[in-house]
Motif scaffolding. Structure first.
Motif, mmCIF file in Angstrom:
data_model
loop_
_atom_site.group_PDB
_atom_site.id
_atom_site.type_symbol
_atom_site.label_atom_id
_atom_site.label_comp_id
_atom_site.label_asym_id
_atom_site.label_seq_id
_atom_site.Cartn_x
_atom_site.Cartn_y
_atom_site.Cartn_z
ATOM 1 N N LYS A 1 -3.619 -18.869 -13.777
ATOM 2 C CA LYS A 1 -2.835 -17.633 -13.705
ATOM 3 C C LYS A 1 -1.927 -17.657 -12.481
ATOM 4 N N GLN A 2 -0.964 -16.748 -12.488
ATOM 5 C CA GLN A 2 -0.060 -16.647 -11.340
ATOM 6 C C GLN A 2 -0.755 -15.938 -10.186
ATOM 7 N N ARG A 3 -0.275 -16.233 -8.992
ATOM 8 C CA ARG A 3 -0.779 -15.540 -7.816
ATOM 9 C C ARG A 3 -0.450 -14.062 -7.923
ATOM 10 N N GLU A 4 -1.411 -13.214 -7.578
ATOM 11 C CA GLU A 4 -1.166 -11.780 -7.612
ATOM 12 C C GLU A 4 -1.501 -11.156 -6.266
ATOM 13 N N TRP A 5 -0.744 -10.152 -5.921
ATOM 14 C CA TRP A 5 -0.969 -9.416 -4.687
ATOM 15 C C TRP A 5 -2.204 -8.536 -4.835
ATOM 16 N N VAL A 6 -3.000 -8.474 -3.771
ATOM 17 C CA VAL A 6 -4.244 -7.702 -3.788
ATOM 18 C C VAL A 6 -4.180 -6.498 -2.857
ATOM 19 N N SER A 7 -3.755 -6.750 -1.618
ATOM 20 C CA SER A 7 -3.801 -5.676 -0.634
ATOM 21 C C SER A 7 -2.920 -6.040 0.559
ATOM 22 N N SER A 8 -2.495 -5.021 1.294
ATOM 23 C CA SER A 8 -1.707 -5.234 2.502
ATOM 24 C C SER A 8 -2.145 -4.280 3.601
ATOM 25 N N LEU A 9 -1.941 -4.738 4.823
ATOM 26 C CA LEU A 9 -2.193 -3.916 5.998
ATOM 27 C C LEU A 9 -1.018 -4.103 6.948
ATOM 28 N N SER B 1 1.385 -3.521 10.390
ATOM 29 C CA SER B 1 1.094 -3.576 11.824
ATOM 30 C C SER B 1 0.726 -2.204 12.369
ATOM 31 N N ASP B 2 1.165 -1.167 11.665
ATOM 32 C CA ASP B 2 0.845 0.203 12.085
ATOM 33 C C ASP B 2 -0.440 0.719 11.466
ATOM 34 N N GLY B 3 -1.099 -0.137 10.670
ATOM 35 C CA GLY B 3 -2.377 0.258 10.102
ATOM 36 C C GLY B 3 -2.315 0.900 8.731
ATOM 37 N N ILE B 4 -1.154 0.861 8.099
ATOM 38 C CA ILE B 4 -1.027 1.429 6.755
ATOM 39 C C ILE B 4 -1.547 0.432 5.739
ATOM 40 N N THR B 5 -2.406 0.910 4.859
ATOM 41 C CA THR B 5 -3.020 0.043 3.859
ATOM 42 C C THR B 5 -2.465 0.333 2.469
ATOM 43 N N SER B 6 -2.509 -0.679 1.625
ATOM 44 C CA SER B 6 -2.134 -0.509 0.227
ATOM 45 C C SER B 6 -2.943 -1.494 -0.605
ATOM 46 N N TYR B 7 -3.160 -1.119 -1.868
ATOM 47 C CA TYR B 7 -4.024 -1.897 -2.752
ATOM 48 C C TYR B 7 -3.447 -1.979 -4.158
ATOM 49 N N ALA B 8 -3.739 -3.086 -4.809
ATOM 50 C CA ALA B 8 -3.432 -3.195 -6.229
ATOM 51 C C ALA B 8 -4.353 -2.238 -6.979
ATOM 52 N N ASP B 9 -3.872 -1.732 -8.095
ATOM 53 C CA ASP B 9 -4.681 -0.790 -8.879
ATOM 54 C C ASP B 9 -6.018 -1.399 -9.294
ATOM 55 N N SER B 10 -6.010 -2.696 -9.541
ATOM 56 C CA SER B 10 -7.217 -3.360 -10.038
ATOM 57 C C SER B 10 -8.348 -3.405 -9.010
ATOM 58 N N VAL B 11 -8.032 -3.193 -7.727
ATOM 59 C CA VAL B 11 -9.066 -3.273 -6.696
ATOM 60 C C VAL B 11 -9.230 -1.966 -5.923
ATOM 61 N N LYS B 12 -8.373 -1.019 -6.205
ATOM 62 C CA LYS B 12 -8.420 0.253 -5.476
ATOM 63 C C LYS B 12 -9.775 0.914 -5.647
ATOM 64 N N GLY B 13 -10.329 1.368 -4.535
ATOM 65 C CA GLY B 13 -11.633 2.006 -4.576
ATOM 66 C C GLY B 13 -12.787 1.041 -4.433
ATOM 67 N N ARG B 14 -12.516 -0.250 -4.555
ATOM 68 C CA ARG B 14 -13.571 -1.262 -4.419
ATOM 69 C C ARG B 14 -13.354 -2.159 -3.199
ATOM 70 N N CYS C 1 -4.470 -15.301 2.484
ATOM 71 C CA CYS C 1 -3.773 -14.283 3.259
ATOM 72 C C CYS C 1 -2.429 -14.821 3.725
ATOM 73 N N LYS C 2 -1.516 -13.914 4.013
ATOM 74 C CA LYS C 2 -0.187 -14.322 4.458
ATOM 75 C C LYS C 2 0.383 -13.243 5.363
ATOM 76 N N PRO C 3 0.743 -13.580 6.589
ATOM 77 C CA PRO C 3 1.357 -12.584 7.478
ATOM 78 C C PRO C 3 2.772 -12.232 7.022
ATOM 79 N N TYR C 4 3.232 -11.038 7.425
ATOM 80 C CA TYR C 4 4.607 -10.641 7.143
ATOM 81 C C TYR C 4 5.088 -9.738 8.263
ATOM 82 N N GLY C 5 6.443 -9.553 8.309
ATOM 83 C CA GLY C 5 6.988 -8.624 9.295
ATOM 84 C C GLY C 5 7.720 -9.315 10.412
ATOM 85 N N GLY C 6 8.825 -9.936 10.130
ATOM 86 C CA GLY C 6 9.589 -10.609 11.165
ATOM 87 C C GLY C 6 9.514 -12.107 11.014
#
Length: 118
Positions: free
Chosen positions: A43-51, A53-66, A95-100
């Protein structure tokens, strides 16, 4: 040359938990955010979650809550706590860093394998 190091994967039964770690020296001082991705066999690589630098989190629907993403700035480490694991969570996690330019230039690590059996 910054080396990403992922760890914490393993084999668990459905309903179990694992905590993945991603260490990137300089991650905190360079104000990087961090993405977690996963790629299952065939399968293709899929995004799971991000954090950010300011501490804001986000999640794919498939893992949200878990899954929960967090970080320890003193260790330049980001964690992915995975609870209530399902067989469909089986994949290589990376994992992969981002932001600059400094953050984005860090190469992919070797990943860590998660296998969930039913």
């Amino acid at each position: 040359l910054v080396q990403l190091v992922e760890s914490g994967g393993g084999s668990v039964q459905a309903g179990g938990s694992l905590r993945l770690s991603c260490t990137a020296p300089g991650f905190t001082s360079n104000r990087c955010g961090m993405h977690w991705y996963r790629q299952a066999t065939g399968k293709q690589r899929e995004w799971v979650s991000s954090l950010s630098s300011d501490g804001i989190t986000s999640y794919a629907d498939s893992v949200k809550g878990r899954f929960t993403i967090s970080k320890d700035n003193s260790k330049d480490t980001v964690y992915l706590q995975m609870n209530s694991l399902k067989p469909e969570d089986t994949a290589m996690y990376s994992c992969k860093p981002y932001g600059g330019s400094w953050c984005g230039a860090i190469s992919w690590g070797q990943g860590t394998q998660v296998t969930v059996s039913s």
